[in-house]
Write a protein that holds these residues in place. Structure first.
Motif, short mmCIF file in Angstrom:
data_model
loop_
_atom_site.label_atom_id
_atom_site.label_comp_id
_atom_site.label_asym_id
_atom_site.label_seq_id
_atom_site.Cartn_x
_atom_site.Cartn_y
_atom_site.Cartn_z
N THR A 177 63.15 38.84 133.79
CA THR A 177 63.73 38.24 132.58
C THR A 177 62.71 37.34 131.91
O THR A 177 61.74 36.89 132.52
CB THR A 177 65.00 37.44 132.91
N GLN B 274 66.51 33.63 125.82
CA GLN B 274 66.36 34.27 127.12
C GLN B 274 66.90 35.68 127.07
O GLN B 274 67.87 35.96 126.37
CB GLN B 274 67.08 33.46 128.20
N GLY B 275 66.24 36.58 127.81
CA GLY B 275 66.72 37.95 127.83
C GLY B 275 65.68 38.90 128.37
O GLY B 275 64.83 38.53 129.17
N THR B 276 65.72 40.13 127.90
CA THR B 276 64.84 41.18 128.39
C THR B 276 64.36 42.03 127.21
O THR B 276 64.76 41.81 126.07
CB THR B 276 65.57 42.10 129.39
N THR C 242 70.23 37.48 126.64
CA THR C 242 71.18 37.36 127.73
C THR C 242 72.51 36.87 127.17
O THR C 242 72.57 35.89 126.45
CB THR C 242 70.68 36.37 128.79
N THR D 259 61.83 34.05 129.12
CA THR D 259 62.22 32.88 128.33
C THR D 259 61.17 32.68 127.26
O THR D 259 60.01 32.37 127.56
CB THR D 259 62.32 31.62 129.19
#
Length: 607
Positions: free
Chosen positions: A585, A41-43, A606, A587
């Motif tokens: 965001t 997960q993150g950007t 994240t 996933t």
């Protein structure tokens, strides 16, 4: 079967063996990506594929400013190195793209085509007058090789939507082929599963069976010939593949399969010529589109059957409140919907350049509503069920049905999928393949890649009424189902899977899990699967049978464990997806265990 990561810190001891090379991994080696994480997960962008080296190649491109298309091609090229039995430049596939600037979903059909000189009776053994046996004659042959479309797909995608050149995006894969990747359990087992086929060809056995055995787990596998081929393509572009010496060598391999004297495999010759390669073109067409629970679901149009079949099943399921049902009842409706959709797939779907495929009818909500009338909530229908009437429907339950069409299945599971999202919101969902695990078994000598055996997806016996009959220049029907889902016009999900004719049901069941049954994307992927393709029995994973078998059998379903000559593992599919959340965001989600598990990464995790 698990596919663990291996950290090997042995002393350098290189063995140059044949066309490839195998070595232990020295402590001073460049970092190699071996750890598999199924959810990230993150950007900043995300990639999901089956292999950590390939996913990392895509992330590297995104991190250096490349967009989703650049990263997708880089990931696919790396899969051609590390997953050579599933994909590569000797095969084809379907590329789907969402453009964040225009809000438009576009597709590229890079499916292999039948050669111009391929006769209608190509799958008939002239010695006996009967169809070749699927195994071993057709799967290991030149006659099954279609004109590859993968490289043309990469170039067209980069030309239309990419920001980097083919030369740039091939760099990570070229490096992996040169420096080697760590052999894991799956690579060794797949090699051993193909040992007899690979031994039939010196170029193949020299590369994949050095010293007469598959590379050991934990060693490095290098493919210098493929690295050189990638360098050639980086310098000269696709023309070096579709014309010139390489095209001649591909045609020669197909027309005069280079089997050795020791093999007892027949290896029938094929029909691909240099002219076929020079004339290959990708097809660009609008995606299919259906609306399901307010979500716009985009799929591949024919020659893929994925978009029409999944779209029809979603329209059928849209007539029912799955979320309000007990899970057994929801699964019952899911299985019945796919039986109905596969009946129509078998009757109507083929390459739209050769067959008048009623795409509009098959994806029409009214047609789906009419087909939904045939689902009895308390009893499974006797299979196979009959196809619907695409000429006359109004959403009202019909009094009768037309003739039965029995589903035939020769598609193999060895395909791969990747999903990519970049920081600008562009999305790629791309499924590619060489068909059989190991394709035709034939490595083009000195070039380091396997040729497909994709033409086995045609019906074996020619029937003018069969939409999937053999015709020169035609694309065989496929079940590959790259899918992009939009929510209120914004991208929500990129998803796809390998699995032959179970691809459609795998992607559909994952969507149902995510949209209707309250699972997040990782849970939806991990949940046990079953596939009903209008056959007497439902193919199901053991975990699915354990959890739902008795209740579904009480409704009349017959469940049989996955695992046969086409799907030796007791598992179905290997989903790779990226979900885009409303706050931006990401996933990235891959299989936790199936086919050894997948690899999900994001540019900025994240914390």
């Amino acid at each position: 079967m698990s596919r663990p990561a291996f950290r090997v810190l042995a002393c350098a001891a290189t063995l140059a063996l044949g066309l490839g090379s195998v070595a232990t991994l020295p402590a001073t080696a460049d970092p190699r990506h071996t750890e598999k994480t199924p959810t990230a997960q993150g950007t900043g962008g995300a990639v999901s594929s089956v292999d950590p080296e390939a996913t990392a190649a895509g992330i590297e491109v995104l991190s250096k400013g490349g967009n989703a298309v650049d990263a997708a091609v880089a990931t696919a090229a790396a899969l051609g190195v590390t997953e050579p039995y599933s994909a590569g430049i000797g095969g084809g596939g379907y590329f789907m793209y969402y453009n964040a600037k225009t809000g438009k979903v576009s597709t590229i059909d890079g499916r292999e085509t039948a050669p111009a000189g391929m006769p209608h009776d190509a799958f008939i053994d002239p010695a006996t007058g009967k169809p070749y046996n699927f195994t071993p004659e057709l799967v290991t042959s030149g006659v099954s090789v279609g004109v590859p479309g993968t490289l043309a797909t990469w170039q067209r995608a980069l030309d239309k939507w990419g920001s980097q050149s083919l030369k740039q995006v091939l760099k990570p894969a070229t490096q992996i082929a040169s420096r080697g990747f760590v052999v894991d359990e799956t690579f060794r087992e797949q090699t051993l599963d193909n040992k007899k086929r690979f031994e039939a060809f010196d170029a193949t056995s020299d590369l994949y069976l050095p010293g007469g055995d598959a590379p050991e787990v934990g060693t490095l596998f290098r493919n210098p010939d493929l690295a050189d081929t990638y360098r050639l393509l980086a310098k000269q572009g696709p023309k070096a593949f579709y014309t010139g010496d390489l095209a001649d060598e591909i045609a020669q391999t197909v027309q005069a399969p280079p089997k050795n004297d020791a093999t007892d495999l027949p290896v029938p010759a094929g029909y691909v010529t240099a002219e076929d390669l020079a004339s290959y073109k990708v097809a660009e067409q609008a995606p299919t589109k259906v609306n399901y629970r307010g979500l716009d679901v985009f799929g591949m149009a024919p020659s893929s059957s994925g978009g029409t079949t999944m779209g029809e099943a979603l329209n059928i399921l849209g007539e029912f409140d799955l979320a309000g049902m007990q899970q057994t009842s929801a699964l019952h409706h899911y299985l019945e919907s796919t039986a109905l959709a596969y009946a129509d797939r078998g009757k109507f779907v083929g390459d739209a350049a050769f067959v008048n495929v009623p795409v509009k009818a098959l994806t029409d909500k009214l047609f789906g509503a009419e087909r939904a009338c045939l689902i009895n909530p308390d009893q499974a229908a006797v299979k196979p069920v009959a196809p619907g009437d695409v000429e006359n429907y109004d959403g009202v339950c019909p009094a009768g049905t037309s003739d039965e069409v029995k589903e035939t299945d020769t598609e193999n599971i060895s395909t791969t999928h990747l999903s990519v999202v970049d920081k600008w919101g562009n999305v790629v969902s791309y499924t590619l393949t060489i068909e059989q695990t190991g394709g035709s078994g034939m490595v083009v000598p000195g070039r380091g890649f396997l040729l497909n055996n994709e033409l086995t997806d045609f019906s074996t016996v020619y029937d003018p009424a069969d939409p999937n009959r053999i015709d020169p220049g035609k694309r065989p029907r496929s079940s590959m189902s790259p899918t992009i889902v939009l929510n209120d016009g914004e991208p929500m999900l990129a998803i796809g899977s390998p699995g032959g004719s179970t691809i459609i049901t795998t992607v559909l069941q994952t969507l149902v899990n995510r949209v209707d049954l309250g699972m997040d994307i990782s849970q939806a992927i991990a949940a046990p699967r079953a596939s009903q393709r209008n056959t007497a029995a439902v193919t199901a994973e053991p975990e699915f049978i354990d959890a739902y078998g008795p209740a579904l059998e009480a409704l009349g379903h017959k469940l049989t464990p996955a695992g046969d000559s086409f799907t030796p593992q007791a598992e179905i599919g290997a989903v790779e997806a990226v979900e885009i959340h409303p706050d931006g965001t990401l996933t990235a989600a891959a299989e936790p265990t199936r086919r050894g598990g997948g690899s999900a990464m994001v540019v900025k995790p994240t914390k």
